[in-house]
Design a protein around this motif. Structure first.
Motif, PDB file in Angstrom:
ATOM      1  N   ASN A  92      22.706  23.498 -38.816  1.00 15.12           N
ATOM      2  CA  ASN A  92      23.894  23.803 -39.803  1.00 15.12           C
ATOM      3  C   ASN A  92      23.898  22.748 -41.028  1.00 15.12           C
ATOM      4  O   ASN A  92      24.507  22.251 -41.419  1.00 15.12           O
ATOM      5  N   ASN A 143      27.898  27.542 -33.094  1.00 13.77           N
ATOM      6  CA  ASN A 143      28.488  28.402 -33.986  1.00 13.77           C
ATOM      7  C   ASN A 143      29.331  29.299 -33.285  1.00 13.77           C
ATOM      8  O   ASN A 143      30.404  29.821 -33.691  1.00 13.77           O
ATOM      9  N   HIS A 144      29.237  29.533 -31.864  1.00 12.82           N
ATOM     10  CA  HIS A 144      29.895  30.764 -31.140  1.00 12.82           C
ATOM     11  C   HIS A 144      30.439  30.486 -29.952  1.00 12.82           C
ATOM     12  O   HIS A 144      31.344  31.148 -29.514  1.00 12.82           O
TER      13      HIS A 144
END
Length: 202
Positions: A27, A196-197
């Motif tokens: 990221n 992220n999820h």
């Protein structure tokens, strides 16, 4: 007063990753920036032990203004044991303890390192290390009482047997984040997907 050096081990070729793994991004942040930031909470004396990717890591260190110095290890090809031995020999005269970290453990947090340092300072010990998935290892803090043995390490064998041989006072801290290490591009993709999820679900 304990004078602590933090050493982030990043000397290997990372052949399974096929590029400079320590500089691959999560990221937008290089993997190695996470252990650097975590180490900075306990010491400003941070070293990146480099080898195959020395030029790339040195350039990134300057470009990103990381609070760390590169420490080139000429015998990096011999394996992690030889790297640890060389690092210890280079730093032993200036420090009374060394925090060894791995460049590919991005989940290690400032809280994790502060806990290890707290245990090290508040208990009688030769070392403090992490425990995860029925094993022990890095990040680990070694006292000067272990420096002579660390300097005898050779080849691919690290210091784990010194933590397990019963000859030393070793305090162990359970830190599950140590289990996350990046060896392949797939590992990196999976970790980024988790962040992220999935991370918000916990």
């Amino acid at each position: 007063m304990i004078k602590l050096a933090a050493v982030i081990l990043a000397a290997g070729r990372a052949s399974r990753f096929q590029e400079c793994k320590a500089l691959a991004e999560i990221n937008g942040s290089p993997i190695i920036s996470f252990p650097i930031n975590a180490a900075f909470t306990v010491t400003q004396d941070i070293f990146i032990a480099t080898g195959f990717w020395h030029k790339e890591l040195e350039a990134a260190c300057k470009e990103n203004h990381w609070p760390a110095k590169t420490l080139y290890i000429g015998n990096w090809k011999e394996g992690i044991g030889s790297v640890i031995s060389s690092v210890t020999e280079k730093l032993e005269s200036d420090y009374s303890a060394i925090l060894f970290m791995l460049a590919d453990q991005p989940a290690i947090s400032t809280d994790n390192i502060e806990l290890l340092w707290k245990v090290f300072k508040e208990h009688i010990n030769d070392a403090v290390c992490c425990e995860y998935h029925d094993t022990v290892g890095a990040p680990a803090i070694a006292s000067k009482t272990m420096f002579e043995e660390l300097k005898t390490l050779k080849g691919d064998e690290g210091a784990k047997h010194l933590l397990n041989n019963g000859k030393h006072m070793v305090n162990v801290v359970a830190i599950d984040q140590c289990n996350i290490d990046i060896d392949t591009q797939e590992d990196l993709d999976n970790y980024i997907h988790y962040l992220n999820h999935m991370a918000s679900l916990w």
